[in-house]
Write an enzyme that holds these catalytic residues in place. Structure first.
Site, PDB file in Angstrom:
ATOM      1  N   GLY A 180       1.885  -9.552  -3.867  1.00 20.66           N
ATOM      2  CA  GLY A 180       2.697  -8.337  -3.755  1.00 20.66           C
ATOM      3  C   GLY A 180       2.596  -7.679  -2.387  1.00 20.66           C
ATOM      4  O   GLY A 180       1.788  -8.065  -1.532  1.00 20.66           O
TER       5      GLY A 180
ATOM      6  N   ILE B  69       1.630  -4.485  -1.364  1.00 19.96           N
ATOM      7  CA  ILE B  69       0.370  -3.820  -0.996  1.00 19.96           C
ATOM      8  C   ILE B  69      -0.771  -4.836  -0.982  1.00 19.96           C
ATOM      9  O   ILE B  69      -1.597  -4.861  -0.063  1.00 19.96           O
ATOM     10  CB  ILE B  69       0.057  -2.675  -1.994  1.00 19.96           C
ATOM     11  CG1 ILE B  69       1.123  -1.588  -1.894  1.00 19.96           C
ATOM     12  CG2 ILE B  69      -1.338  -2.091  -1.734  1.00 19.96           C
ATOM     13  CD1 ILE B  69       1.036  -0.515  -2.980  1.00 19.96           C
ATOM     14  N   ALA B  70      -0.804  -5.697  -2.004  1.00 23.78           N
ATOM     15  CA  ALA B  70      -1.925  -6.634  -2.138  1.00 23.78           C
ATOM     16  C   ALA B  70      -1.995  -7.608  -0.963  1.00 23.78           C
ATOM     17  O   ALA B  70      -3.091  -8.015  -0.555  1.00 23.78           O
ATOM     18  CB  ALA B  70      -1.807  -7.397  -3.451  1.00 23.78           C
TER      19      ALA B  70
ATOM     20  N   ARG C 246       8.849  22.487  -8.820  1.00 29.33           N
ATOM     21  CA  ARG C 246       8.359  22.218  -7.455  1.00 29.33           C
ATOM     22  C   ARG C 246       8.874  23.287  -6.506  1.00 29.33           C
ATOM     23  O   ARG C 246      10.055  23.621  -6.548  1.00 29.33           O
ATOM     24  CB  ARG C 246       8.880  20.853  -6.952  1.00 29.33           C
ATOM     25  CG  ARG C 246       8.240  19.644  -7.569  1.00 29.33           C
ATOM     26  CD  ARG C 246       6.755  19.621  -7.362  1.00 29.33           C
ATOM     27  NE  ARG C 246       6.084  19.375  -8.631  1.00 29.33           N
ATOM     28  CZ  ARG C 246       5.897  18.186  -9.150  1.00 29.33           C
ATOM     29  NH1 ARG C 246       6.281  17.118  -8.527  1.00 29.33           N
ATOM     30  NH2 ARG C 246       5.298  18.053 -10.312  1.00 29.33           N
TER      31      ARG C 246
ATOM     32  N   LYS D 122       2.656   3.430 -15.450  1.00 30.41           N
ATOM     33  CA  LYS D 122       1.488   3.690 -14.601  1.00 30.41           C
ATOM     34  C   LYS D 122       0.604   4.787 -15.206  1.00 30.41           C
ATOM     35  O   LYS D 122      -0.624   4.734 -15.104  1.00 30.41           O
ATOM     36  CB  LYS D 122       1.926   4.102 -13.185  1.00 30.41           C
ATOM     37  CG  LYS D 122       2.680   3.044 -12.410  1.00 30.41           C
ATOM     38  CD  LYS D 122       1.877   1.762 -12.241  1.00 30.41           C
ATOM     39  CE  LYS D 122       0.785   1.851 -11.190  1.00 30.41           C
ATOM     40  NZ  LYS D 122       0.075   0.544 -11.052  1.00 30.41           N
TER      41      LYS D 122
ATOM     42  N   VAL E 289       5.234   3.805  -0.870  1.00 27.89           N
ATOM     43  CA  VAL E 289       4.532   3.054   0.177  1.00 27.89           C
ATOM     44  C   VAL E 289       5.557   2.338   1.059  1.00 27.89           C
ATOM     45  O   VAL E 289       6.398   1.579   0.549  1.00 27.89           O
ATOM     46  CB  VAL E 289       3.566   2.028  -0.449  1.00 27.89           C
ATOM     47  CG1 VAL E 289       2.796   1.291   0.639  1.00 27.89           C
ATOM     48  CG2 VAL E 289       2.584   2.719  -1.401  1.00 27.89           C
TER      49      VAL E 289
ATOM     50  N   SER F 193       9.650  -0.402  -2.937  1.00 25.71           N
ATOM     51  CA  SER F 193       9.540   0.785  -2.086  1.00 25.71           C
ATOM     52  C   SER F 193      10.119   0.537  -0.686  1.00 25.71           C
ATOM     53  O   SER F 193      10.708   1.452  -0.094  1.00 25.71           O
ATOM     54  CB  SER F 193       8.097   1.292  -2.004  1.00 25.71           C
ATOM     55  OG  SER F 193       7.208   0.276  -1.614  1.00 25.71           O
TER      56      SER F 193
ATOM     57  N   TYR G 160       7.095  20.005  -1.630  1.00 22.95           N
ATOM     58  CA  TYR G 160       5.849  20.506  -2.235  1.00 22.95           C
ATOM     59  C   TYR G 160       4.712  19.941  -1.396  1.00 22.95           C
ATOM     60  O   TYR G 160       4.960  19.178  -0.453  1.00 22.95           O
ATOM     61  CB  TYR G 160       5.732  20.063  -3.706  1.00 22.95           C
ATOM     62  CG  TYR G 160       5.982  18.598  -3.910  1.00 22.95           C
ATOM     63  CD1 TYR G 160       7.275  18.113  -4.123  1.00 22.95           C
ATOM     64  CD2 TYR G 160       4.938  17.664  -3.852  1.00 22.95           C
ATOM     65  CE1 TYR G 160       7.524  16.767  -4.276  1.00 22.95           C
ATOM     66  CE2 TYR G 160       5.181  16.319  -4.002  1.00 22.95           C
ATOM     67  CZ  TYR G 160       6.468  15.872  -4.218  1.00 22.95           C
ATOM     68  OH  TYR G 160       6.716  14.538  -4.351  1.00 22.95           O
TER      69      TYR G 160
HETATM   70  P1  NDP Z   1       5.123  -5.717  -5.661  1.00 22.81           P
HETATM   71  O1  NDP Z   1       6.284  -5.831  -6.584  1.00 22.81           O
HETATM   72  O2  NDP Z   1       5.253  -6.250  -4.300  1.00 22.81           O
HETATM   73  O3  NDP Z   1       3.834  -6.320  -6.345  1.00 22.81           O
HETATM   74  C1  NDP Z   1       3.608  -6.293  -7.713  1.00 22.81           C
HETATM   75  C2  NDP Z   1       2.646  -7.395  -8.063  1.00 22.81           C
HETATM   76  O4  NDP Z   1       2.387  -7.377  -9.481  1.00 22.81           O
HETATM   77  C3  NDP Z   1       3.212  -8.769  -7.757  1.00 22.81           C
HETATM   78  O5  NDP Z   1       2.211  -9.537  -7.162  1.00 22.81           O
HETATM   79  C4  NDP Z   1       3.564  -9.320  -9.121  1.00 22.81           C
HETATM   80  O6  NDP Z   1       3.438 -10.714  -9.223  1.00 22.81           O
HETATM   81  C5  NDP Z   1       2.513  -8.677  -9.982  1.00 22.81           C
HETATM   82  N1  NDP Z   1       2.910  -8.714 -11.390  1.00 22.81           N
HETATM   83  C6  NDP Z   1       3.929  -8.051 -11.978  1.00 22.81           C
HETATM   84  N2  NDP Z   1       3.989  -8.386 -13.277  1.00 22.81           N
HETATM   85  C7  NDP Z   1       3.000  -9.281 -13.509  1.00 22.81           C
HETATM   86  C8  NDP Z   1       2.522 -10.006 -14.644  1.00 22.81           C
HETATM   87  N3  NDP Z   1       3.110  -9.876 -15.839  1.00 22.81           N
HETATM   88  N4  NDP Z   1       1.462 -10.836 -14.499  1.00 22.81           N
HETATM   89  C9  NDP Z   1       0.859 -10.984 -13.286  1.00 22.81           C
HETATM   90  N5  NDP Z   1       1.263 -10.329 -12.182  1.00 22.81           N
HETATM   91  C10 NDP Z   1       2.306  -9.494 -12.291  1.00 22.81           C
HETATM   92  O7  NDP Z   1       4.790  -4.162  -5.621  1.00 22.81           O
HETATM   93  P2  NDP Z   1       3.748  -3.281  -4.810  1.00 22.81           P
HETATM   94  O8  NDP Z   1       2.913  -4.062  -3.912  1.00 22.81           O
HETATM   95  O9  NDP Z   1       4.512  -2.144  -4.304  1.00 22.81           O
HETATM   96  O10 NDP Z   1       2.834  -2.736  -6.023  1.00 22.81           O
HETATM   97  C11 NDP Z   1       1.480  -3.111  -6.176  1.00 22.81           C
HETATM   98  C12 NDP Z   1       0.799  -2.057  -6.998  1.00 22.81           C
HETATM   99  O11 NDP Z   1       0.903  -0.804  -6.329  1.00 22.81           O
HETATM  100  C13 NDP Z   1       1.400  -1.818  -8.386  1.00 22.81           C
HETATM  101  O12 NDP Z   1       0.340  -1.551  -9.275  1.00 22.81           O
HETATM  102  C14 NDP Z   1       2.251  -0.584  -8.181  1.00 22.81           C
HETATM  103  O13 NDP Z   1       2.438   0.135  -9.384  1.00 22.81           O
HETATM  104  C15 NDP Z   1       1.393   0.183  -7.196  1.00 22.81           C
HETATM  105  N6  NDP Z   1       2.072   1.208  -6.414  1.00 22.81           N
HETATM  106  C16 NDP Z   1       3.077   0.879  -5.552  1.00 22.81           C
HETATM  107  C17 NDP Z   1       3.703   1.861  -4.801  1.00 22.81           C
HETATM  108  C18 NDP Z   1       4.794   1.551  -3.827  1.00 22.81           C
HETATM  109  O14 NDP Z   1       5.470   2.468  -3.390  1.00 22.81           O
HETATM  110  N7  NDP Z   1       4.996   0.303  -3.448  1.00 22.81           N
HETATM  111  C19 NDP Z   1       3.308   3.277  -4.930  1.00 22.81           C
HETATM  112  C20 NDP Z   1       2.216   3.497  -5.831  1.00 22.81           C
HETATM  113  C21 NDP Z   1       1.632   2.496  -6.533  1.00 22.81           C
HETATM  114  P3  NDP Z   1       4.632 -11.703  -8.775  1.00 22.81           P
HETATM  115  O15 NDP Z   1       4.502 -11.768  -7.307  1.00 22.81           O
HETATM  116  O16 NDP Z   1       4.271 -12.963  -9.473  1.00 22.81           O
HETATM  117  O17 NDP Z   1       5.901 -11.099  -9.236  1.00 22.81           O
END
Ligand code: NDP
Length: 317
Positions: free
Chosen positions: A10, A12-13, A134, A162, A188, A200, A283
């Site tokens: 993903g 962020i990851a 707000r 969430k 983000v 995002s 806010y």
């Molecule tokens: P992405 O969509 O880029 O990443 C989401 C990740 O979750 C992907 O790696 C996806 O895997 C994985 N995923 C979703 N469903 C499943 C499942 N059933 N089994 C295994 N993996 C799964 O989004 P972000 O990087 O933006 O989000 C990452 C985290 O950050 C989330 O928890 C999100 O709620 C949180 N977050 C994000 C914000 C933002 O603005 N981006 C703000 C606040 C929080 P795959 O690649 O296989 O689809």
């Protein structure tokens, strides 16, 4: 030192994995499909990946899927959770993977004595959606919680997912007596490492690809590098605890357009708001805890620039 990152491909990851490798960690990272090059190539090409990145296949809804991954890890970064708009079946697509998936990962952790802390990627979605009015004087802080009933009534399914997931996580770790901190970012933005478009970054793309209008919405914004770093600092600092809100600025879309106009004066950008109502109010968000953790917060204009340049380079517009 070995740590685990769920949902590693993903937005962020991917930054989190990059920074962990840079800091010398061995990273056990989960993806859903090991054969999908769009999900793994940008990870396996990171510096240090050849030596210290180990990819595992795991699905949030498959019980025990994370047992082998968390095995031997000192820290677990649980980022995986669905984040997209246009959900058809909220329970199946959003709530189950977020809520059951979090408990599934934590269940594996509870069986694994090597894990000394879990860092959960929660969200401002679990903090600020409660129907409270707000105004510029309102200060949102980590004592706030979103209201599930308000989320259901407003059909904010991602926000609900969430909120339920973080709440269940705190209950679980209290019962099992292990250590967890949460990172709660707002919207983000910043450069993309992965080749696919995430939700995002798409918020910025919708302003760049020729649209006539911008949404009448006000959000908190934060840079993806700061969010990834906060995860690591929250793991490394023994006294870190509780929730860390991550917001650099609260800004209406009109302000994002203004920044883009200054950066790219010749680009066609939206001229007007999508509706005639007053702009949704601003806010404040208290981020003192994140600052104490060591986050210096990249300014919004820089984050918008990094997002726009990255989207351009990846040919999204
Ligand atoms: P992405 O969509 O880029 O990443 C989401 C990740 O979750 C992907 O790696 C996806 O895997 C994985 N995923 C979703 N469903 C499943 C499942 N059933 N089994 C295994 N993996 C799964 O989004 P972000 O990087 O933006 O989000 C990452 C985290 O950050 C989330 O928890 C999100 O709620 C949180 N977050 C994000 C914000 C933002 O603005 N981006 C703000 C606040 C929080 P795959 O690649 O296989 O689809």
């Amino acid at each position: 030192r070995t740590v685990c990152v769920t949902g590693a491909s993903g937005y962020i990851a991917s930054w989190l994995v990059k920074f962990l490798l840079q800091r010398g960690y061995t990273v056990k990272a989960t993806v859903r499909d090991l054969n999908d090059q769009k999900k793994v190539d940008h990870l396996t090409s990171l510096d240090g990946a050849k030596e210290r990145l180990h990819l595992f296949k795991a699905d949030l809804l498959e019980e025990g899927s994370f047992d082998a991954v968390v095995e031997g890890c000192e820290g677990v970064f649980h980022t995986a959770s669905p984040f997209y708009l246009g959900v058809k079946d909220p329970q199946v697509e959003m709530i189950d993977p977020a809520l059951k998936g979090t408990l599934n990962v934590l269940g594996s952790v509870a069986k694994t004595p090597s894990v000394r802390r879990v860092v959960l990627t929660s969200s401002v979605a679990a903090v600020a959606f409660n129907g409270k009015p707000r105004t510029p004087e309102v200060v949102v802080d980590e004592t706030w919680w979103s209201d599930p009933d308000f989320c259901r009534e407003s059909q904010l399914w991602y926000v609900l997912s969430k909120t339920l997931a973080e709440d269940a996580a705190w209950k679980f770790v209290k019962e099992k007596a292990f250590d967890m901190v949460t990172i709660n970012p707002a919207m983000v933005i910043g450069g993309l490492l992965q080749p696919t478009l995430n939700t995002s970054a798409a918020a910025i793309l919708q302003l760049l690809n020729g649209s006539e209008t911008y949404p009448n919405s006000t959000f908190g914004w934060v840079n993806v590098k700061d969010v990834a770093l906060a995860h690591i600092l929250a793991f490394e600092n023994p006294s870190a605890n509780g929730r860390y809100l991550m917001v650099e600025s609260v800004a209406h879309y009109s302000e994002i357009v203004k920044i883009l106009r200054e950066l790219y004066p010749t680009l066609k950008l939206p001229e007007k708001c999508a509706d005639d109502k007053p702009f949704t109010p601003t806010y404040q968000v208290n981020v003192e805890r994140a600052k104490k953790l060591g986050i210096e917060f990249i300014p919004l204009a820089e984050s918008v620039k990094e997002t726009a340049e990255s989207l351009k380079e990846k040919k999204f517009y």
